[in-house]
Structures are given as structure tokens and as C-alpha cells.
Design a protein around this motif. Structure first.
Motif, PDB file in Angstrom:
ATOM      1  N   CYS A  45      -7.355  -2.945  -1.121  1.00  0.00           N
ATOM      2  CA  CYS A  45      -6.309  -2.004  -1.539  1.00  0.00           C
ATOM      3  C   CYS A  45      -6.863  -0.932  -2.469  1.00  0.00           C
ATOM      4  O   CYS A  45      -6.530   0.251  -2.326  1.00  0.00           O
ATOM      5  CB  CYS A  45      -5.182  -2.768  -2.221  1.00  0.00           C
TER       6      CYS A  45
ATOM      7  N   GLU B 292      -8.574   1.520  -0.354  1.00  0.00           N
ATOM      8  CA  GLU B 292      -7.600   2.296   0.429  1.00  0.00           C
ATOM      9  C   GLU B 292      -6.943   3.367  -0.429  1.00  0.00           C
ATOM     10  O   GLU B 292      -6.721   4.489  -0.005  1.00  0.00           O
ATOM     11  CB  GLU B 292      -6.510   1.356   0.978  1.00  0.00           C
ATOM     12  N   LEU B 293      -6.658   3.048  -1.694  1.00  0.00           N
ATOM     13  CA  LEU B 293      -5.895   3.959  -2.564  1.00  0.00           C
ATOM     14  C   LEU B 293      -6.717   5.143  -3.029  1.00  0.00           C
ATOM     15  O   LEU B 293      -6.224   6.266  -3.091  1.00  0.00           O
ATOM     16  CB  LEU B 293      -5.322   3.181  -3.750  1.00  0.00           C
TER      17      LEU B 293
ATOM     18  N   MET C 249       2.104   1.562  -3.541  1.00  0.00           N
ATOM     19  CA  MET C 249       1.021   1.902  -4.472  1.00  0.00           C
ATOM     20  C   MET C 249       0.539   3.340  -4.273  1.00  0.00           C
ATOM     21  O   MET C 249       0.117   4.006  -5.208  1.00  0.00           O
ATOM     22  CB  MET C 249      -0.146   0.918  -4.305  1.00  0.00           C
ATOM     23  N   ARG C 250       0.631   3.855  -3.031  1.00  0.00           N
ATOM     24  CA  ARG C 250       0.222   5.260  -2.795  1.00  0.00           C
ATOM     25  C   ARG C 250       1.153   6.192  -3.562  1.00  0.00           C
ATOM     26  O   ARG C 250       0.711   7.187  -4.159  1.00  0.00           O
ATOM     27  CB  ARG C 250       0.245   5.573  -1.294  1.00  0.00           C
TER      28      ARG C 250
ATOM     29  N   TYR D  88       0.107   5.899  -7.134  1.00  0.00           N
ATOM     30  CA  TYR D  88      -1.206   6.531  -7.293  1.00  0.00           C
ATOM     31  C   TYR D  88      -1.049   8.046  -7.441  1.00  0.00           C
ATOM     32  O   TYR D  88      -1.698   8.684  -8.271  1.00  0.00           O
ATOM     33  CB  TYR D  88      -2.083   6.205  -6.080  1.00  0.00           C
ATOM     34  N   LYS D  89      -0.099   8.598  -6.652  1.00  0.00           N
ATOM     35  CA  LYS D  89       0.135  10.063  -6.685  1.00  0.00           C
ATOM     36  C   LYS D  89       0.580  10.500  -8.079  1.00  0.00           C
ATOM     37  O   LYS D  89       0.299  11.619  -8.513  1.00  0.00           O
ATOM     38  CB  LYS D  89       1.235  10.423  -5.679  1.00  0.00           C
TER      39      LYS D  89
ATOM     40  N   ALA E  53      -8.400   3.936  -8.378  1.00  0.00           N
ATOM     41  CA  ALA E  53      -7.897   2.564  -8.269  1.00  0.00           C
ATOM     42  C   ALA E  53      -9.039   1.556  -8.388  1.00  0.00           C
ATOM     43  O   ALA E  53     -10.103   1.746  -7.783  1.00  0.00           O
ATOM     44  CB  ALA E  53      -7.185   2.374  -6.928  1.00  0.00           C
TER      45      ALA E  53
ATOM     46  N   LEU F  74       0.833  -1.212   0.000  1.00  0.00           N
ATOM     47  CA  LEU F  74       0.000   0.000   0.000  1.00  0.00           C
ATOM     48  C   LEU F  74       0.867   1.262   0.000  1.00  0.00           C
ATOM     49  O   LEU F  74       0.605   2.212  -0.735  1.00  0.00           O
ATOM     50  CB  LEU F  74      -0.958  -0.024   1.185  1.00  0.00           C
TER      51      LEU F  74
END
Ligand code: LRH
Ligand code: MN
Length: 432
Positions: free
Chosen positions: A243, A246-247, A205-206, A209-210, A251, A202
């Protein structure tokens, strides 16, 4: 440089001429049958013509297993030759205008040149696929023990940077999505701490994601096992869904049909991800045992129909941003990849049109009345409908081939490519 061989439009028309009258006959007969049910065959044909699926760039080369890879004649040797073959599939099948690239296997020197090469063949680029499951020559840190979840922060950073680079390349190619599948996991009990590994996933992936542009999506691809054979960090849809939530809103979960234990009810997973608003897309293929990457619809066509039944049912109920990405992800070890991809694209369109034939009102009524047998009979009626005339007419009206494989074989395309693309000396094991 000699012009590389391409199948001419005129040749397709010539070949279609032989089958046109039979097609008209079959189409009229099916049309009459459907009209009795107040179903317009032309409406279905328009929907069939609008149905699209992306082909995997890595699918036009011959695939293999860890035991062997038997290279076929006229193998594409670079991303341009892969696009030539994707262009041929699109020319005949007409439902595959998008190509999903894999980085670094398809890393373009000049993205603008590649985009132009694709455009003149009517092609554009679907989701980009990152690769942190292999070590590349000159790579600083190895992914042997993981990538986005590796205990060493430096390895995780290297893997995040690779994914960010895939997004940047994708932006220059007009792609709007990134698919992240990682092989991370363990072969022995105790090797990987499941909770800490997921936290590291996570965290990584954050960061990825950014880096996503506003109009992009990221697809999380779960897989039960392989190459890790005891524990896999993103092993099932539940973990992927957690996930994706969460993202954030960009996502989504990607369902590769081969990434589940035998007999798992995949159409139920699809219905759940639809209901939870996190169904991002598919890697369509088929399998008998593991992640066999066989041709879609070749082993379990009824399951494929039930998946499209869940999708058509979802599309008929008002749902925000329901726009799943359809992609094929197959490994063609013994067939001509172009033939397999054309056939598989056809099988997806078949399952979709059959799902459109389901009498949803009667089905809801049967479900309300707990009339189980009638519910099954209604689905089977659609599944056993031969919609081939609709699929062929949709191709023909879109300038494609009534019988793509017959036209492809008659064209001698593979033989010409074998002349143009002398085989590489060595043949290796593995999928590419
Ligand atoms: C993993 C997978 C993934 C791709 C790879 C080629 O099994 O399905 O989608 O990156 O195959
Ligand atoms: Mn896949």
C-alpha cells in the motif's frame, strides 16, 4: 488559578550532586575500556544526547484492559495536563522533546494556545494519530463494521474526512506526519472480502494522501489482529508495504513491535523496509504474547538491541531520506506512566548506544567467512556492554537527571498532582 506544581531545575541539580562523583568514576572507567578499542566515549555520549523518541499523549494516563482500568493518583484530565507530564519526562530524561497526539482524545480548542503551552515546556508535536476505531458522541455513522474499508461509501468518506481534519489540526501544531492505524477486519470467515476490502482501503488512503502537505509523511501501521479476531485488513508488513508503494513517496510503513505474531523476526522486517526505502517509523513497546503494550525493553531487550543494530547498520550505509520516526506506544496499567515512559526512553537509548558499539568491520568479516559464532559473539559483546554511564552523562550534560526515577520520586510530583487533579468519580475499562 494556583500555579501547577513543576520540578524546579535547581532540584534536579541538587539531586544530581549526590551522584556526580560516582558517575565521573564509572564514566572514566568505561572511557578507558572503550579507548582500548579506539572508541571515543565522548562521541558516543554526544550521539546518545542527540537520540530522541516521541512520547504518546495517551501514554501518560493509566492504561487498562477490557477487564479493568485501575486509575492512578493525579491522572491527567485533559491534553494540557498530559503535556505537563510530558514536560516532566523531558525535563528529567532529556530525550523526549516530542509528543504524539491522538485525535479526538487530544483535540485542541485553540491549537495556537496548545502549541504555546508545549513550547514553554520545550515540547513540539510529532506524528498525529487518527481514530476511526471508536465512535464519538454525535457521530453520524458507526465504525462498528469498519472505517476506511467499510462497504458503505458514506462511512469511508466520514473516515477520510476525519483523517483530513487530523492533518489540518497537525499543520496548526507544527506536526509533519499522520499515523493511520485502522481496526478494520472481521470476526468470522466470509465476513470481509479480503481483496475488495484492500481496494477500498487504497481508494480511501489515496484521498487522504491527496490532503498531505508537501513536507508531510503518512505512516501506515499494520497489526495482525485485535480488535478483529479472524481477519484484519492491514494485517502485516507486506500488505502495508504494498500500500505504501501504491500510494506514493510520502507514504511509509510504521512498525509497532506488538503487532506481530509471537516470535516473528521483527529486526528482519526492519531490514527489509529499510532496503525497500519504506521504513517510516516505530511504535516501541514490548510484549510476551499479543499486543500487550508493555514497557520497551522489559521483556525482549535483545530483540530491541537487534532492531537498533539494523537501524545503525542502515544509517552507516548511504541511503536517501532514511529518517525513521521513533515513538513509544505503551499502556501503563500498573506503573506510574511517567516512570515507565522515562525508563522506556532510557532503554531505547541504551539499545541504540549498544548498537553503536558493534564492531561492524569485524562483523562483516565474520559474515564473509561464514563464521557464525564469531558474528554472534561480536553482537553479544556490544549487547552485554553496560553503557549506563554514557546514558547518565548524556542526561546530566543536557541538564537532566542522572537518575530520573530517583529524582522524580524525591520530587513528590505525583502526590502534588493528586492534590491538583482530583480523581474523576467513575473508573472505566479500556486503554483511556
Ligand atoms: C493500535 C495502536 C495504535 C494506536 C493505539 C492507541 O493497537 O497501536 O497505534 O492508535 O494503539
Ligand atoms: Mn501503535
Amino acid at each position: 488559578m494556583a500555579k501547577s506544581f513543576e520540578i524546579e531545575d535547581g532540584f534536579v541539580e541538587d539531586q544530581n550532586r549526590k551522584l556526580k562523583s560516582f558517575l565521573k568514576e564509572d564514566y572514566a572507567a568505561l572511557g578507558a575500556k572503550l579507548a582500548r578499542r579506539k572508541v571515543s566515549i565522548d562521541d558516543l555520549t554526544l550521539k546518545a544526547a542527540a537520540f530522541q523518541v516521541a512520547v504518546p499523549s495517551w501514554g501518560v494516563g493509566t492504561g487498562g484492559t477490557r477487564f479493568a482500568r485501575f486509575a492512578g493518583p493525579g491522572e491527567p484530565r485533559n491534553v494540557f495536563e498530559k503535556l505537563e507530564d510530558c514536560g516532566t519526562i523531558f525535563k528529567l530524561a532529556r530525550s523526549t522533546p516530542a509528543v504524539s497526539l491522538h485525535i479526538p482524545w487530544d483535540k485542541p480548542q485553540d491549537p495556537a494556545e496548545l502549541r504555546g503551552f508545549a513550547r514553554v515546556r520545550g515540547l513540539h508535536f510529532d506524528a498525529m494519530n487518527s481514530n476511526t476505531f471508536q465512535d464519538q458522541p454525535g457521530q453520524a455513522l458507526s465504525y462498528k463494521f469498519g472505517s476506511l474499508t467499510h462497504p458503505d461509501e458514506a462511512v469511508r468518506r466520514q473516515a477520510v474526512e476525519h483523517n483530513v481534519e487530523c492533518i489540518e489540526i497537525g499543520m496548526t501544531l507544527g506536526s509533519q506526519a499522520l499515523t493511520v492505524w485502522i481496526a478494520d477486519g472481521g470476526n468470522y470467515p466470509g465476513q470481509v472480502h479480503p481483496r475488495r476490502a484492500l481496494e477500498r482501503y487504497l481508494e480511501s488512503m489515496r484521498a487522504i494522501y491527496k490532503a498531505l502537505p508537501e513536507d508531510w509523511r503518512v505512516f501506515l501501521e499494520h497489526k495482525l489482529y485485535e480488535p478483529a479476531f479472524y481477519s484484519t485488513v492491514i494485517n502485516d508488513w507486506g500488505t502495508s508495504y504494498y500500500c505504501a508503494r501504491e500510494l506514493g513517496p510520502k507514504a511509509y510503513c510504521l512498525v509497532d513491535l506488538g503487532h506481530h505474531a509471537p516470535n516473528v523476526n521483527i529486526e528482519m522486517i526492519v531490514a527489509r523496509l529499510v532496503q525497500f526505502g519504506k521504513l517510516g517509523g516505530f511504535h516501541f513497546n514490548d510484549s510476551k504474547y499479543g499486543d500487550d503494550d508493555l514497557d520497551a525493553g522489559s521483556i525482549k531487550p535483545f530483540q530491541l538491541f537487534l532492531i537498533f543494530d539494523a537501524l545503525v547498520d542502515a544509517a552507516s550505509s548511504p541511503m536517501a531520506d532514511f529518517n525513521p520516526a521513533y515513538m513509544l506506544d505503551q499502556s501503563h496499567n500498573i506503573t506510574d506512566p511517567i516512570e515507565s515512559l522515562m525508563m522506556s526512553a532510557g532503554e531505547l537509548a541504551r539499545a541504540y548506544v549498544q548498537a553503536l558499539l558493534v564492531d561492524r568491520e569485524a562483523l562483516s568479516e565474520a559474515q564473509q567467512k561464514c563464521d557464525a559464532l564469531m558474528a554472534l559473539a561480536i553482537l553479544k559483546d556490544a549487547f552485554t556492554s553496560d553503557v549506563s554511564p554514557i546514558l547518565a552523562m548524556a542526561r546530566e550534560r543536557a541538564g537532566g537527571a542522572i537518575d530520573p526515577i530517583a529524582v522524580y520520586r524525591a520530587s513528590g510530583y505525583r502526590t502534588r498532582k493528586a492534590e491538583e487533579r482530583p480523581a474523576k468519580s467513575h473508573s472505566s475499562a479500556g486503554i483511556v
